[in-house]
Every structure is written in structure tokens, then in C-alpha cells.
Design an enzyme around this catalytic site. Structure first.
Site, PDB file in Angstrom:
ATOM      1  N   ASP A   8      -3.213  10.819 -33.118  1.00 48.26           N
ATOM      2  CA  ASP A   8      -4.573  10.280 -33.081  1.00 48.26           C
ATOM      3  C   ASP A   8      -4.452   8.868 -32.521  1.00 48.26           C
ATOM      4  OD1 ASP A   8      -7.371  10.070 -33.576  1.00 48.26           O
ATOM      5  OD2 ASP A   8      -6.929   8.938 -35.396  1.00 48.26           O
ATOM      6  N   GLU A  70      -5.580  14.033 -28.915  1.00 49.81           N
ATOM      7  CA  GLU A  70      -7.018  14.192 -28.789  1.00 49.81           C
ATOM      8  C   GLU A  70      -7.488  13.749 -27.414  1.00 49.81           C
ATOM      9  OE1 GLU A  70      -9.774  13.406 -32.268  1.00 49.81           O
ATOM     10  OE2 GLU A  70     -10.120  11.659 -30.993  1.00 49.81           O
ATOM     11  N   ASP A 144      -6.680   8.205 -39.972  1.00 49.87           N
ATOM     12  CA  ASP A 144      -5.963   8.448 -38.709  1.00 49.87           C
ATOM     13  C   ASP A 144      -4.783   9.397 -38.922  1.00 49.87           C
ATOM     14  OD1 ASP A 144      -7.093   5.854 -37.013  1.00 49.87           O
ATOM     15  OD2 ASP A 144      -6.795   5.458 -39.145  1.00 49.87           O
TER      16      ASP A 144
END
Length: 164
Positions: A8, A70, A144
Site C-alpha cells: 500500500d 494498488e 496501511d
């Protein structure tokens, strides 16, 4: 067995999660997770250098086969955030590429749906889903870390299904 590293991205906090998927099994096993903390008061060039060092150290230690990250979406209301995220994501892609990892981009809505059943789940819902699915005593924090684990779980499960 395949080891997946989920990331992330961020230039203050970058979450990471390593999961293993064993051939013939659908459910991944969490190996390690955490967060790379970067000092937001230092110049961006210092943060990207530290992120690269810390991430390549993790890759060298845990030896993943694949990197799931991501996808970056530019939100016109927050262009500065998108630009900063792009810096972090570029460093992550560079670290994975130089270490020979297969790199996969995942939309956040796909990750959220795979882990919670809802493509627009909240941070807390992701934390609770990851806690439950990985049988953790408490939700991963900061969020996160949970996001990174969710990214790794989503990609590992996709790999498992493809192999069956």
C-alpha cells in the site's frame, strides 16, 4: 509455493504484507506484515531513497515471487496527493522490477470486494476482515498494513484459483 508481497504505497507510511499460497490450496497464509515509516518533514528525494532501501531490504529478506500494488487513481480534488503517491508507487515498481518480481496492479475496489465483499469498504472494515481471515488477535494497525495484507490476499487468491 508462491510468495506474494502486497504494498500500500505512501511517502509517510507504506504498508507491506507477505503471504504464501501453497499449490492446491485456495487460502493464503500470512507470513509477515508491517509498515515502512518515512519522516514527512524530510525532502521528498530523501524519502524515496529511504523507501527504496527499506523495500529492497524486505524483498531480499523475504524473497517474494510476485509484487501486488494498488493502482494509482488521480483524484482531481487532490492532485498533490496523487503526485506524491505516484512518487512512492514509482519507487515500489522500480524495487520490484530490479529484483525480478512479477508485478501486478490491482484496483482498490477489487481488493476491497475480494476481502470484505464490498468494493467501497471502509478502512475499519478492511482491518476487521483481514484480522478475521488471517486469524489475528487484533486488527492490523495502522490501516496501511491491513490494506497491504488485503492486496496480497487478493492477488494470492487469484493465483490459487488460476492454478486449480
Amino acid at each position: 509455493m508462491t510468495r506474494v508481497l502486497g504494498i500500500d504505497p505512501g511517502l509517510r507510511l507504506t504498508g507491506y504484507g507477505f503471504v504464501d499460497i501453497v499449490d492446491g490450496r485456495l487460502e493464503p497464509r500470512l507470513v509477515e506484515a508491517g509498515v515502512i515509516k518515512l519522516d514527512g518533514s524530510t525532502p521528498i528525494q530523501s524519502r524515496v531513497a529511504q523507501l527504496h532501501r527499506d523495500l529492497t531490504d524486505l524483498i531480499d529478506e523475504f524473497k517474494p515471487d510476485e509484487l501486488a500494488v494498488e493502482k494509482l487513481y488521480a483524484h482531481y480534488a487532490h492532485p498533490r496527493t496523487a503526485i506524491i503517491m505516484a512518487h512512492a508507487r514509482g519507487v515500489i515498481l522500480l524495487a520490484g522490477q530490479t529484483r525480478g518480481l512479477r508485478i501486478v496492479d490491482l484496483p482498490s475496489t477489487e481488493v476491497k470486494k475480494a476481502v470484505t465483499g464490498h468494493g467501497h469498504a471502509s478502512k475499519q472494515q478492511i482491518q476487521l476482515a483481514v484480522q478475521s481471515q488471517c486469524k489475528l488477535p487484533e486488527p492490523p494497525t495502522p490501516p496501511d498494513v491491513a490494506d497491504a495484507i488485503a492486496i496480497a490476499l487478493c492477488h494470492a487468491r487469484r493465483l490459487a484459483v488460476e492454478r486449480l
